[in-house]
Design an enzyme around this catalytic site. Structure first.
Site, PDB file in Angstrom:
ATOM      1  N   HIS A 297      -5.223   7.761   3.995  1.00 37.14           N
ATOM      2  CA  HIS A 297      -4.689   6.442   4.362  1.00 37.14           C
ATOM      3  C   HIS A 297      -4.944   5.362   3.333  1.00 37.14           C
ATOM      4  O   HIS A 297      -4.751   4.182   3.623  1.00 37.14           O
ATOM      5  CB  HIS A 297      -5.286   5.964   5.691  1.00 37.14           C
ATOM      6  CG  HIS A 297      -4.886   6.784   6.866  1.00 37.14           C
ATOM      7  ND1 HIS A 297      -3.793   6.473   7.658  1.00 37.14           N
ATOM      8  CD2 HIS A 297      -5.411   7.912   7.390  1.00 37.14           C
ATOM      9  CE1 HIS A 297      -3.694   7.368   8.624  1.00 37.14           C
ATOM     10  NE2 HIS A 297      -4.657   8.258   8.486  1.00 37.14           N
TER      11      HIS A 297
ATOM     12  N   LYS B 243      -3.169  -9.431   9.444  1.00 43.43           N
ATOM     13  CA  LYS B 243      -3.680  -8.120   9.027  1.00 43.43           C
ATOM     14  C   LYS B 243      -5.099  -8.346   8.552  1.00 43.43           C
ATOM     15  O   LYS B 243      -5.546  -9.490   8.437  1.00 43.43           O
ATOM     16  CB  LYS B 243      -2.824  -7.541   7.897  1.00 43.43           C
ATOM     17  CG  LYS B 243      -2.568  -8.521   6.730  1.00 43.43           C
ATOM     18  CD  LYS B 243      -1.683  -7.904   5.659  1.00 43.43           C
ATOM     19  CE  LYS B 243      -0.216  -7.936   6.012  1.00 43.43           C
ATOM     20  NZ  LYS B 243       0.504  -6.722   5.675  1.00 43.43           N
ATOM     21  N   ARG B 244      -5.844  -7.260   8.276  1.00 46.12           N
ATOM     22  CA  ARG B 244      -7.171  -7.429   7.707  1.00 46.12           C
ATOM     23  C   ARG B 244      -7.088  -8.290   6.444  1.00 46.12           C
ATOM     24  O   ARG B 244      -6.092  -8.241   5.713  1.00 46.12           O
ATOM     25  CB  ARG B 244      -7.783  -6.068   7.381  1.00 46.12           C
ATOM     26  CG  ARG B 244      -8.215  -5.283   8.603  1.00 46.12           C
ATOM     27  CD  ARG B 244      -9.239  -6.027   9.406  1.00 46.12           C
ATOM     28  NE  ARG B 244     -10.517  -6.078   8.720  1.00 46.12           N
ATOM     29  CZ  ARG B 244     -11.575  -5.348   9.040  1.00 46.12           C
ATOM     30  NH1 ARG B 244     -11.509  -4.507  10.059  1.00 46.12           N
ATOM     31  NH2 ARG B 244     -12.701  -5.447   8.369  1.00 46.12           N
TER      32      ARG B 244
ATOM     33  N   LYS C  19      -4.117  -7.288  -0.221  1.00 47.55           N
ATOM     34  CA  LYS C  19      -3.038  -7.702   0.680  1.00 47.55           C
ATOM     35  C   LYS C  19      -2.519  -9.098   0.316  1.00 47.55           C
ATOM     36  O   LYS C  19      -1.486  -9.543   0.808  1.00 47.55           O
ATOM     37  CB  LYS C  19      -3.515  -7.670   2.133  1.00 47.55           C
ATOM     38  CG  LYS C  19      -3.851  -6.249   2.626  1.00 47.55           C
ATOM     39  CD  LYS C  19      -4.399  -6.262   4.049  1.00 47.55           C
ATOM     40  CE  LYS C  19      -4.901  -4.907   4.520  1.00 47.55           C
ATOM     41  NZ  LYS C  19      -3.819  -3.972   4.910  1.00 47.55           N
TER      42      LYS C  19
ATOM     43  N   THR D  65       1.817  -1.000   8.935  1.00 50.98           N
ATOM     44  CA  THR D  65       2.488  -0.702  10.202  1.00 50.98           C
ATOM     45  C   THR D  65       2.850  -2.000  10.921  1.00 50.98           C
ATOM     46  O   THR D  65       3.792  -2.026  11.708  1.00 50.98           O
ATOM     47  CB  THR D  65       1.590   0.161  11.123  1.00 50.98           C
ATOM     48  OG1 THR D  65       0.263  -0.379  11.107  1.00 50.98           O
ATOM     49  CG2 THR D  65       1.557   1.596  10.656  1.00 50.98           C
TER      50      THR D  65
ATOM     51  N   LYS E 146       6.267  -3.376  13.216  1.00 53.69           N
ATOM     52  CA  LYS E 146       6.274  -4.106  14.489  1.00 53.69           C
ATOM     53  C   LYS E 146       7.124  -5.369  14.365  1.00 53.69           C
ATOM     54  O   LYS E 146       7.921  -5.698  15.260  1.00 53.69           O
ATOM     55  CB  LYS E 146       4.842  -4.472  14.908  1.00 53.69           C
ATOM     56  CG  LYS E 146       3.991  -3.250  15.226  1.00 53.69           C
ATOM     57  CD  LYS E 146       2.497  -3.552  15.265  1.00 53.69           C
ATOM     58  CE  LYS E 146       1.724  -2.235  15.128  1.00 53.69           C
ATOM     59  NZ  LYS E 146       0.295  -2.432  14.824  1.00 53.69           N
TER      60      LYS E 146
HETATM   61  C1  26W Z   1     -14.965   4.278   4.709  1.00 49.79           C
HETATM   62  C2  26W Z   1     -14.567   2.991   5.243  1.00 49.79           C
HETATM   63  C3  26W Z   1     -13.114   2.936   5.418  1.00 49.79           C
HETATM   64  C4  26W Z   1     -12.607   2.671   6.642  1.00 49.79           C
HETATM   65  C5  26W Z   1     -11.248   2.609   6.807  1.00 49.79           C
HETATM   66  C6  26W Z   1     -12.276   3.147   4.364  1.00 49.79           C
HETATM   67  C7  26W Z   1     -10.934   3.102   4.531  1.00 49.79           C
HETATM   68  C8  26W Z   1     -10.412   2.847   5.744  1.00 49.79           C
HETATM   69  C9  26W Z   1      -8.917   2.869   5.927  1.00 49.79           C
HETATM   70  C10 26W Z   1      -8.240   3.293   4.690  1.00 49.79           C
HETATM   71  C11 26W Z   1      -8.355   1.777   6.585  1.00 49.79           C
HETATM   72  C12 26W Z   1      -6.930   1.751   6.962  1.00 49.79           C
HETATM   73  O1  26W Z   1      -6.734   1.306   8.037  1.00 49.79           O
HETATM   74  N1  26W Z   1      -5.909   2.117   6.147  1.00 49.79           N
HETATM   75  C13 26W Z   1      -4.562   1.794   6.523  1.00 49.79           C
HETATM   76  O2  26W Z   1      -3.976   2.851   7.245  1.00 49.79           O
HETATM   77  C14 26W Z   1      -2.734   2.477   7.786  1.00 49.79           C
HETATM   78  C15 26W Z   1      -2.241   3.619   8.639  1.00 49.79           C
HETATM   79  O3  26W Z   1      -1.896   4.697   7.864  1.00 49.79           O
HETATM   80  C16 26W Z   1      -1.761   2.103   6.693  1.00 49.79           C
HETATM   81  O4  26W Z   1      -0.581   1.644   7.287  1.00 49.79           O
HETATM   82  C17 26W Z   1      -2.354   1.009   5.807  1.00 49.79           C
HETATM   83  O5  26W Z   1      -1.501   0.761   4.709  1.00 49.79           O
HETATM   84  C18 26W Z   1      -3.722   1.418   5.322  1.00 49.79           C
HETATM   85  O6  26W Z   1      -4.345   0.371   4.611  1.00 49.79           O
END
Ligand code: 26W
Length: 841
Positions: free
Chosen positions: A382, A573-574, A579, A681, A685
């Protein structure tokens, strides 16, 4: 000494299920039955009488009424899965961002109208009591919400998919804003009880930590290992029903809570160590205490690794328990009938844990165990950000999970032997592809373990999957091109259109029927209606209503009054540098500067809304929040600006806020640096609810633009390839000097115009923009962003043209349903057969 729960939950009846005990009478789905049941819960179960002073008890009574109707369907579904002896997928995820359950469950059961009317007759407004439900915020953002949408779609497609996760006592923190700064408050979401879960202590599992590996010869003379002297923790499952859309299916989300094996410890410690024994209870419970609020950088905390192993081990053991209850000890068909989808690398330790279970507990040899493992595991990536790639110190593994470390070393040895056969003598490639990163502090590369141990590796949008194959994982792609594939993300149209936008739902249903709710491709049938002035008029009126609803939220939570006649420009968003919320702020300052210079001819009034949480340790992201708030403060209180421009930062952005935000948005901001956002995502929406996107060629934006056509998408910025190219010689100072608009914006920032009483606080942000090494290249995209914003503003003034774009965005959103996404996963990875529930007595 067995744990008490093992006695407590000893089987009541040894062999046959007791049908007399478990048969169920179907409950009525009509207004009368629902009202009766509701009143029963309110008075008899909850013991409330007379006027209800809070919305909490009516909410609870209704939740129980709805839950009762899920129970019988849940049972039928699970029995049907058992009887069909079907293949199953287990979706392993550290995050499930479910939000609220009541409205969604009623929609999917088809009882919203009956319940609304029934309650209305009792003098209760459904929407008001539904607000009492806390969000289940067991996720950070995109990845966690995606898991929730997947579950909804799998249940709707009647696929035997079960979610496995952690029941965090504290979910994502509640964000407050004090003096413009983010302050984190704990989210004790379970405080008032959770009517959507069923505790099932009878299926508890034991999870081990610590100790050491011991090797011995079994009765056949083979060398075997066992993990001894461990400190164990209990995993107690809590199940949440996941209803499909009006199809009788109810799937399961199983969340694990940690508990100590207390009696065991009390025995051990007995003489004089009572308090230490109780302390160990605390230690065990810590494992599931809190969700880590980082969404992009690994912080390598020991407790986080414990969470990951706790989830993986408890879930795999649970799958094995279930398998044995249906098939005995015969594992021949295990790989044929099971699939584990790993949601990012977070649960990847499952690869080694399955090997351990198969070898140490089920007595399979290595080759057989490995075959099963890499036929059942599948990994979804992701993120492309290198800092988000998980690595765990070998040292930590040695102490916490010694037996799993043995197994990972052996997996790596065999893997590297294969690599050496393919590229003989190429030690560089071998070192690059090693699961163990050598160095002063050797690390385990979890993504590599996931790739090596999986049959499938996928990205979440076309561009992202391509970049994984060409960049991050290129060696592995060369080695196993057949493992790599794309699965473009989606969102569920049930929550994100039918439920959250009732006005639009009614209009669309009236126009083309309700087939789109379970088959979103059908929504393209509204496209021709974009030409119909009458239809556009109604579309407009619904959007205005939704904007009023959003404006009320903004006024309540930010104290800022948005005028629904203005264009609503939203980025939620975060908060992260990639971003580029900062780019959005620069544009806002530019608009402010134009107003101050009197450059307002043909102006389009604009309301800009930003929202999102920053990881508590992410200093720059938190400073961006402060800047947004300060800029908003200055602009909103300037009488010269008036209604031309309004800015607000919405505190505590979450699922239930998005349910109000996306229906009321005109312009969706998707402005990440190209090549950085895996998919996005939120973009989907907004599109579904008729917003037009202003965005870069990044993640799923590219596919959104492809679907809706370039006329209905405001494109700007460098492409991923151009970004790479321009990085070589990037001189933001020069760009700023040559761009009069950007110069004035930087000037305002540098003069401290937005921090008159807090001198210098924004220097780190200013420096980041002026830094030639700025990875996000804000200055490079500023001019084209401003141009695209101007096009959007002009288009908005032509109401009919805007409405056509809005309708077409909704009409072209068919691809972005998670029903399509799940269909793709199933066709290419899981290969499950849908199973219809059989109503049983
Ligand atoms: C290890 C800590 C950590 C936690 C969460 C590292 C990375 C993450 C993720 C990558 C967070 C995340 O939410 N990624 C997002 O995933 C979505 C669903 O696939 C995508 O639409 C987003 O672009 C992506 O940033």
């Amino acid at each position: 000494m067995p744990h008490s729960s093992e006695n407590y939950f000893a089987p009541l009846i040894q062999s046959k299920p007791n049908k007399k005990l478990t048969s169920m009478q179907p409950l009525g789905m009509d207004k009368k039955s629902i009202t009766m049941n509701f009143k029963y819960y309110f008075a008899h179960t909850l013991g409330r009488h007379g006027p209800c002073f809070t919305t909490h008890y009516p909410y609870k009574a209704l939740a129980h009424t709805v839950r009762d109707r899920l129970m019988e369907r849940w049972k039928s579904t699970q029995q049907a899965y058992d009887q069909a002896d079907c293949k199953r997928t287990h979706y392993l995820s550290l995050e499930f961002l479910m939000g609220r359950s009541l409205g969604n469950a009623m929609l999917n059961l088809g009882i919203t109208d009956a319940a609304t009317q029934g309650l209305f007759d009792l003098g209760i407004i459904l929407e008001e009591i539904a607000e009492s439900e806390p969000d289940a915020g067991l996720g950070n953002g995109g990845l966690g919400r995606l898991a929730a949408c997947f579950l909804d779609s799998c249940a709707t497609l009647q696929l035997p998919v079960k979610g496995y996760g952690i029941r965090y006592e504290y979910g994502m923190f509640r964000q407050e804003i004090q003096n413009g700064y983010q302050v984190e408050e704990p989210d004790h979401w379970l405080r008032d009880g959770n009517p959507w879960e069923v505790e099932r202590p009878e299926f508890s599992q034991r999870v081990s930590f610590g100790g050491r590996s011991e090797f011995y010869r079994d009765d056949k003379g083979a060398t075997r290992a066992r993990w001894v002297d461990t400190r164990d923790v209990l995993a107690i499952p809590y199940d949440t029903p996941i209803p499909g859309y009006r199809n009788g299916t109810v799937n399961t989300l199983r969340l694990w809570q940690a508990a100590s094996t207390d009696e065991f410890d009390l025995e051990e410690f007995n003489a004089g160590s009572y308090t230490e024994a109780v302390e160990s209870k605390n230690h065990a419970e810590n494992i599931t205490m809190i969700l880590y609020p980082n969404d992009s950088s690994e912080n390598g905390k020991e407790l986080r690794l414990k969470q990951q192993y706790f989830l993986a081990s408890a879930s795999l053991k649970d799958v094995m328990r279930k398998w044995k209850s249906l098939h005995g000890n015969n594992l021949k068909k295990f790989a044929e009938k099971n699939c584990f989808q790993l949601n990012d690398t977070h649960p990847t330790i499952a690869v080694a844990e399955l090997m351990r279970i198969l070898m140490d507990e089920e007595r399979l040899d290595w080759d057989h165990a490995w075959q099963i493992t890499c036929r059942t595991m599948a990994y979804t990536n992701h993120t492309l950000l290198p800092e988000a790639l998980e690595r765990w110190p070998v040292k930590l593994f040695k102490r916490l999970l010694p037996r799993l470390l043995d197994i990972i070393f052996e997996i790596n040895a065999q893997h590297l032997a294969q690599v050496a056969i393919r590229w003989p003598g190429d030690t560089k490639t071998q070192r690059r592809m090693s699961i163990i990163e050598e160095g002063p502090e050797p690390q385990i590369r979890m993504a590599y373990l996931a790739i090596v141990g999986s049959m499938s590796v996928n990205g979440v949008a076309e561009l992202h999957s391509k970049l994984l194959a060409e960049g991050l994982f290129q060696d592995f792609y060369r080695f196993w091109p057949e493992k790599f594939n794309n699965k473009t993300n989606g969102v569920t149209q049930r929550r994100w259109l039918a439920y959250c936008n009732p006005g639009l739902r009614e209009l669309v249903c009236e126009s083309i029927g309700d087939g789109w709710i379970s088959d979103l491709e059908q929504i393209k049938r509204i496209a021709p209606l974009a030409k119909d002035a009458q239809f556009r008029r109604r579309w407009f009126e619904i959007k205005q209503q939704n904007k009023k609803r959003l404006a009320a939220l903004v006024e309540k939570d930010c104290g800022v009054r948005f005028d629904p006649k203005a264009i609503f420009d939203v980025q939620v968003k975060r908060i992260h540098e990639y971003k580029r919320q900062l780019l959005n702020v620069l544009h806002v300052i530019h608009l402010y500067d134009r107003i101050k210079r009197g450059d307002t001819e043909n102006w389009t009034p604009r309301c800009v809304l930003l929202g999102g949480k920053a990881a508590p340790g992410y200093v720059l992201a938190k400073l961006i929040i402060k800047l947004i708030n300060n800029v908003a403060q200055v602009i909103n209180s300037d009488p010269q600006v008036g209604n031309l421009l309004q800015v607000a930062f919405l505190p505590n952005y979450r699922v239930s806020a998005m349910e109000v935000i996306c229906p009321g948005t005109d312009l969706s901001e998707q402005i990440s640096t190209a090549g950085k956002e895996a998919s996005g995502t939120g973009n989907m929406k907004f599109m579904m609810n008729g917003a037009l996107t202003i965005g870069t060629l990044d993640g799923a934006n590219i596919e959104i633009r492809e679907e809706v056509g370039d006329k209905n998408f405001f494109l700007f910025g460098l492409t991923e390839e151009e970004i790479k190219e321009r990085r070589q010689d990037y001189q933001p100072d020069l760009i700023i000097a040559r761009d009069a608009n950007l110069s004035r914006v930087m000037d305002l920032l540098e003069k401290g115009h937005f921090n008159q009483f807090e001198p210098g606080i924004f220097k780190p942000l200013i420096d980041s923009i002026r830094n030639p090494l700025d990875p996000w290249m804000l200055a490079a995209d500023f001019e084209s962003y401003v141009d695209a914003q101007q096009q959007a503003a002009e288009r908005y003034k032509d109401r009919e043209q805007w409405l056509i774009g809005s309708i077409l965005n909704t009409a072209c959103s068919g691809k972005f349903s998670t029903d399509r996404t799940m269909h793709d996963y199933n066709r290419e990875i899981w290969k499950l057969t849908p199973v219809l529930p059989i109503p049983t007595q």
